[in-house]
Design a protein around this motif. Sequence first.
Motif, PDB file in Angstrom:
ATOM      1  N   LYS A   1       0.808  -1.219   0.000  1.00 19.61           N
ATOM      2  CA  LYS A   1       0.000   0.000   0.000  1.00 19.61           C
ATOM      3  C   LYS A   1       0.842   1.270   0.000  1.00 19.61           C
ATOM      4  O   LYS A   1       0.309   2.372  -0.126  1.00 19.61           O
ATOM      5  N   ASP A   2       2.160   1.115   0.172  1.00 17.50           N
ATOM      6  CA  ASP A   2       3.032   2.289   0.182  1.00 17.50           C
ATOM      7  C   ASP A   2       3.195   2.870  -1.221  1.00 17.50           C
ATOM      8  O   ASP A   2       3.015   2.176  -2.223  1.00 17.50           O
ATOM      9  N   LYS A   3       3.551   4.146  -1.289  1.00 15.38           N
ATOM     10  CA  LYS A   3       3.850   4.771  -2.568  1.00 15.38           C
ATOM     11  C   LYS A   3       5.180   4.245  -3.110  1.00 15.38           C
ATOM     12  O   LYS A   3       6.003   3.706  -2.355  1.00 15.38           O
ATOM     13  N   VAL A   4       5.410   4.425  -4.411  1.00 12.51           N
ATOM     14  CA  VAL A   4       6.613   3.893  -5.055  1.00 12.51           C
ATOM     15  C   VAL A   4       7.886   4.427  -4.394  1.00 12.51           C
ATOM     16  O   VAL A   4       8.824   3.673  -4.122  1.00 12.51           O
ATOM     17  N   ILE A   5       7.922   5.727  -4.120  1.00  7.59           N
ATOM     18  CA  ILE A   5       9.131   6.312  -3.523  1.00  7.59           C
ATOM     19  C   ILE A   5       9.377   5.726  -2.139  1.00  7.59           C
ATOM     20  O   ILE A   5      10.511   5.428  -1.762  1.00  7.59           O
ATOM     21  N   SER A   6       8.316   5.498  -1.360  1.00  6.60           N
ATOM     22  CA  SER A   6       8.464   4.876  -0.039  1.00  6.60           C
ATOM     23  C   SER A   6       8.999   3.453  -0.169  1.00  6.60           C
ATOM     24  O   SER A   6       9.859   3.026   0.612  1.00  6.60           O
ATOM     25  N   GLN A   7       8.499   2.714  -1.154  1.00  3.09           N
ATOM     26  CA  GLN A   7       8.997   1.347  -1.384  1.00  3.09           C
ATOM     27  C   GLN A   7      10.470   1.367  -1.771  1.00  3.09           C
ATOM     28  O   GLN A   7      11.256   0.514  -1.318  1.00  3.09           O
ATOM     29  N   GLN A   8      10.861   2.331  -2.600  1.00  2.00           N
ATOM     30  CA  GLN A   8      12.272   2.463  -2.982  1.00  2.00           C
ATOM     31  C   GLN A   8      13.130   2.703  -1.738  1.00  2.00           C
ATOM     32  O   GLN A   8      14.196   2.112  -1.573  1.00  2.00           O
ATOM     33  N   LEU A   9      12.667   3.568  -0.850  1.00  2.00           N
ATOM     34  CA  LEU A   9      13.440   3.917   0.345  1.00  2.00           C
ATOM     35  C   LEU A   9      13.541   2.743   1.319  1.00  2.00           C
ATOM     36  O   LEU A   9      14.528   2.625   2.047  1.00  2.00           O
ATOM     37  N   HIS A  10      12.543   1.860   1.333  1.00  2.00           N
ATOM     38  CA  HIS A  10      12.590   0.691   2.211  1.00  2.00           C
ATOM     39  C   HIS A  10      13.682  -0.303   1.797  1.00  2.00           C
ATOM     40  O   HIS A  10      14.072  -1.166   2.590  1.00  2.00           O
ATOM     41  N   THR A  11      14.170  -0.197   0.556  1.00  2.00           N
ATOM     42  CA  THR A  11      15.250  -1.104   0.132  1.00  2.00           C
ATOM     43  C   THR A  11      16.607  -0.667   0.670  1.00  2.00           C
ATOM     44  O   THR A  11      17.573  -1.429   0.601  1.00  2.00           O
ATOM     45  N   VAL A  12      16.698   0.549   1.219  1.00  2.38           N
ATOM     46  CA  VAL A  12      17.993   1.112   1.607  1.00  2.38           C
ATOM     47  C   VAL A  12      18.589   0.492   2.881  1.00  2.38           C
ATOM     48  O   VAL A  12      19.739   0.050   2.879  1.00  2.38           O
ATOM     49  N   PRO A  13      17.855   0.448   4.036  1.00  2.00           N
ATOM     50  CA  PRO A  13      18.471  -0.009   5.293  1.00  2.00           C
ATOM     51  C   PRO A  13      19.117  -1.395   5.246  1.00  2.00           C
ATOM     52  O   PRO A  13      20.216  -1.570   5.804  1.00  2.00           O
ATOM     53  N   PRO A  14      18.505  -2.421   4.612  1.00  2.00           N
ATOM     54  CA  PRO A  14      19.189  -3.725   4.575  1.00  2.00           C
ATOM     55  C   PRO A  14      20.552  -3.661   3.892  1.00  2.00           C
ATOM     56  O   PRO A  14      21.489  -4.362   4.301  1.00  2.00           O
ATOM     57  N   TYR A  15      20.678  -2.810   2.876  1.00  2.00           N
ATOM     58  CA  TYR A  15      21.958  -2.681   2.185  1.00  2.00           C
ATOM     59  C   TYR A  15      23.014  -2.024   3.076  1.00  2.00           C
ATOM     60  O   TYR A  15      24.204  -2.324   2.964  1.00  2.00           O
TER      61      TYR A  15
END
Length: 513
Positions: free
Chosen positions: A327-341
């Motif tokens: 349900k998140d926006k695309v930009i929010s989904q993109q940002l969620h990929t950052v912390p694991p990296y």
Amino acid sequence: MVEPQLTTSSEDSKHAVSHKEDIGKETAHEAAERGHIATDNYGNSLVQFDPAAEARLRWKIDLYIVPTVALLYLFCFIDRANIGNAKLAGLEKDLYLKGYDYNKVLSIFYVSYILFEIPSNMTCKWIGPGWFIPAISLGFGICSLGTAFVHNIEAICGVRFLLGAFEAGMMPGIAYYLSRWYRRGELAFRLSLYIVMSPLAGAFGGLLASGILKLDHFGGLHKWRMIFAIEGIITCALSVLAFFTLTDRPATAKWLTPEEKDLAIARVKSERVATTEVLDKMDLKKSLKGIMSPVTLATAFIFLLNNITVQGLAFFAPTIVQTIYPKDKVISQQLHTVPPYIVGAFFTLLFPYLAWKFDRRNIFITIGTPMTMAGYIMFLASTNAKVRYGATFLIAGGAFAYGPLCNAQVSANVVSDTAQASAIATNVMLGNIGGLISTWSFLPFDKPNYHIGNGLNLATSSTILILSILLSMWMKWNNNARDQKDIDAELAGKSQHEIQELDWRHPGFRWKP
């Protein structure tokens, strides 16, 4: 046998300091010169180096060499993996990709990547890394830029094929390049300083893509096309700069004094049994020794299994996050990929740093695997969004350090420069077969929980654990068997050229775990 010439760092007077430094320069110069052997038949160095002088030289090399290759590799990985960010931004819809088309686009990259791996690294040795690495960087920057202008699956497959051909020489080329500058024990950590850019590229790539997508347009380009265009232009600019900043080898480094050049060459040479010159000529027998080394083949297979996880995470992390937070926006989904990296980057530096300090690599391959296994068990056992998102942190932390560890492992377990080039290329080539497999590990019909992809990655990480333990046991057993040999008798009657062609088959050589 030649008596060792020693330099020491303990002096009792000002005169002694001067005298000892003169001896150090002289012995390093002799060890560096063509035709001088820097070890005895048992692989023991005939020269002892001043640790303080080595530390100063190592720091200087770190400052001049590592930043350039790290930046180039950062954008190498971004240019490869940004297709995952573009997918979220509408690439599939705009190019009319259906069914398994996206997987096909990912796969074509690895076809050329695998085919050009060994030829690229041999070309790198022939031309010289100082020219070769910037040239291929410019090539894949242009390919990334070209992706912004594709309009169908045929066109994007074409540029992805060319992208793979140019990027094929990047990881092995830089690893080989750094092996010209660093000792065996130092190499893993220095490799990590550029390979850490792969998880950072995942983090930075997500941030950069998010920022780019906030733009209304870039010239006449919109949405995902802006990602490829802007990132491609940055890569091209860095590549042109690298033509002027990347020093090919210690002997041509204008920023080193003559004494530092001798020391840089001599200390690398002092770890290579029977070696008379650090940069030998291309030799088919030595190339085959690098490819067919048991440690090269075993480590490369481990890297293959690991790359199924690493490359799969790079290509599908945005998709996985989308299933966790639909349900998140695309930009929010993109940002969620950052912390694991970010977590992955931390362990990419930690494990190779410990490998440097202990001069051991295989043990850290073994230690990292249970983290990856735990992550995929969590994926398979739970559908809770927070649990599954937490699993990506464990997977990134356990998997990303294998790049520097495996490349350093194969480099440490051959002798000649030619064998190192082919061993590293073989490791990366097999690793990228794993990358090819990864493109088919997360399939559309398996979403949203991806039981097949997660189960495959649990199986590969479990296999790595077993193989790494068995490899350590075999290396110890074979070293014990070599200890029983009469080295002088085995070398009797052989010419210097024949002895050098033995490479890791030299009876005085010992596997370095």
